[in-house]
Write a protein that holds these residues in place. Structure first.
Motif, PDB file in Angstrom:
ATOM      1  N   LYS A 346       0.829  -1.206   0.000  1.00  0.00           N
ATOM      2  CA  LYS A 346       0.000   0.000   0.000  1.00  0.00           C
ATOM      3  C   LYS A 346       0.860   1.251   0.000  1.00  0.00           C
ATOM      4  O   LYS A 346       0.578   2.216  -0.729  1.00  0.00           O
ATOM      5  CB  LYS A 346      -0.931  -0.011   1.215  1.00  0.00           C
ATOM      6  N   ASN A 350       1.421   4.156  -3.206  1.00  0.00           N
ATOM      7  CA  ASN A 350       0.998   5.532  -2.940  1.00  0.00           C
ATOM      8  C   ASN A 350       2.212   6.418  -2.696  1.00  0.00           C
ATOM      9  O   ASN A 350       2.236   7.228  -1.772  1.00  0.00           O
ATOM     10  CB  ASN A 350       0.043   5.566  -1.745  1.00  0.00           C
ATOM     11  N   PRO A 365      -0.852   2.248  -7.923  1.00  0.00           N
ATOM     12  CA  PRO A 365      -1.445   0.913  -8.051  1.00  0.00           C
ATOM     13  C   PRO A 365      -1.320   0.314  -9.451  1.00  0.00           C
ATOM     14  O   PRO A 365      -1.170  -0.903  -9.589  1.00  0.00           O
ATOM     15  CB  PRO A 365      -2.906   1.154  -7.673  1.00  0.00           C
TER      16      PRO A 365
END
Length: 394
Positions: A346, A350, A365
């Motif tokens: 994650k 980002n 992503p």
């Protein structure tokens, strides 16, 4: 001599890794990083330089208290450039040693074999092979590329050959490794999209000793530029010797390994390195003021004493990239406040701008290639100084 000492050190590391008995569980309370590095073999030049950066970053982070209060445990495995060894070591690292991260493999041929295994294990993987197929967010959701793509190398070189040098009778030379085969194919496809069909193409064993026959065939085919796509510095040195010995001053434009200091030691005459250009990086290109970018200069000053105190005779971008990979591990874990693979993924997806030494990286992503086009540059091969280069004339 400094490169010889570094290589001897690497051989010692490789021997220790080969003799190590796989452990059911590594030391507890550490951040375990697997380092798949081809420290020996015909493609070792990049790995030897990268290893210097990796080791420095590990030492610095550990001296500052580690990551999340835990020291880094670096598990180095020498693949010797062999995809089978890369697969075996990858399996050992993810299943027996239970590493938190894997950096590598160094070479794309090994990466094509090992990255799918690392992905299936769900371990975050910092990819440092340039072949485009190594990154696919759907197939390999925790694989993130730190190096540029092969497309960026080849596109940068092709643009220079066709638009700056105004050459269009191209001889494409690759090697028989996974990387060399894939790269020669990509180079040919991109040239043909630009309306240029190579006049000569060949794949060579990276250990081939005499390239005079192939260069003679390229010349007979009317080539006005030779574009080699191989990371094997020995092969590239022999190619430059064959060109020089036959008195054919055709420009050579291609892979960054054309600029490696090892080539200087392989040349029959120093002038054989002339009229040679390669895709490089703005981070290791001297400005008009004769200086490197600030972050590069700081790292260079740190590395110089470790490399003998004189001129740095390794390709410095590999050192910088190796350094960045460990710092990226640190960044991801500290930002996530966890070593959980999903949390690491994650964070990486980002990251709009992570400022490293080798480059400023961005991942999302849908985009796991982190190196920007703006980080590319064309360099003059025989301007090697402290592992860095002058900008090629435009």
């Amino acid at each position: 001599m400094r490169f010889h000492r570094i290589k001897q050190f690497a051989l010692g590391v490789a021997l220790a890794a080969a003799l190590a008995v796989p452990q059911a569980a590594s030391a507890q309370g550490t951040v375990r990083i697997g380092w798949l590095s081809s420290l020996t073999g015909p493609l070792s030049s990049a790995a030897l330089a990268e290893n210097q950066g990796v080791q420095l970053a590990v030492d610095e982070i550990n001296a500052a208290g580690g990551i999340l209060g835990q020291k880094i445990e670096l598990l180095t495995r020498d693949t010797a450039g062999d995809p089978t060894k890369a697969v075996n070591f990858a399996q050992q690292l993810v299943f027996s040693d239970k590493v938190h991260f894997i950096i590598g493999p160094v070479n794309s041929g090994e990466g094509l074999a090992a990255v799918p295994i690392i992905a299936r294990a769900g371990v975050p993987n910092l990819v440092i092979g340039a072949v485009d197929e190594l990154i696919n967010p759907e197939k390999y959701p925790r694989a993130f590329r730190v190096i540029n793509t092969n497309f960026q190398w080849i596109h940068t070189a092709n643009e220079y050959a066709l638009k700056t040098l105004k050459k269009n009778r191209v001889a494409v030379i690759g090697d028989t490794t996974g990387y060399g085969t894939s790269s020669a194919k990509t180079a040919t496809e991109l040239l043909e999209k630009a309306g240029v069909k190579p006049v000569y193409s060949v794949l060579l064993d990276p250990n081939k000793t005499d390239l005079s026959d192939e260069l003679a065939k390229a010349k007979a085919a009317g080539a006005d530029i030779v574009m080699p796509w191989s990371a094997a510095t020995g092969l590239l040195g022999r190619l430059l010797n064959a060109r020089g010995d036959m008195g054919w001053n055709v420009p050579v434009v291609g892979h960054p390994a054309l600029m490696a200091s090892q080539i200087r030691k392989l040349l029959n005459k120093p002038e054989y390195w002339g009229n040679t250009y390669a895709a490089g990086y703005s981070s290791t290109t001297f400005g008009t003021d004769g200086k490197l970018p600030e972050r590069s200069q700081i790292l260079l000053d740190k590395m110089r004493p470790k490399l003998g105190g004189g001129e740095v005779d390794l390709l410095f971008w590999w050192v910088a990239m190796g350094y960045d990979t460990v710092r990226i591990v640190e960044y991801a874990a500290r930002t996530a406040k966890s070593l959980d693979p999903a949390a690491i993924q994650k964070v990486m997806e980002n990251t709009p701008e992570y400022k490293g030494v080798y480059g400023t990286y961005s991942w999302s992503p849908k985009q796991h290639n982190g190196f920007p086009d703006s980080g590319m540059a064309m360099n003059i091969a025989n301007t090697f100084k402290d592992g860095s280069f002058k900008l090629a004339p435009r």
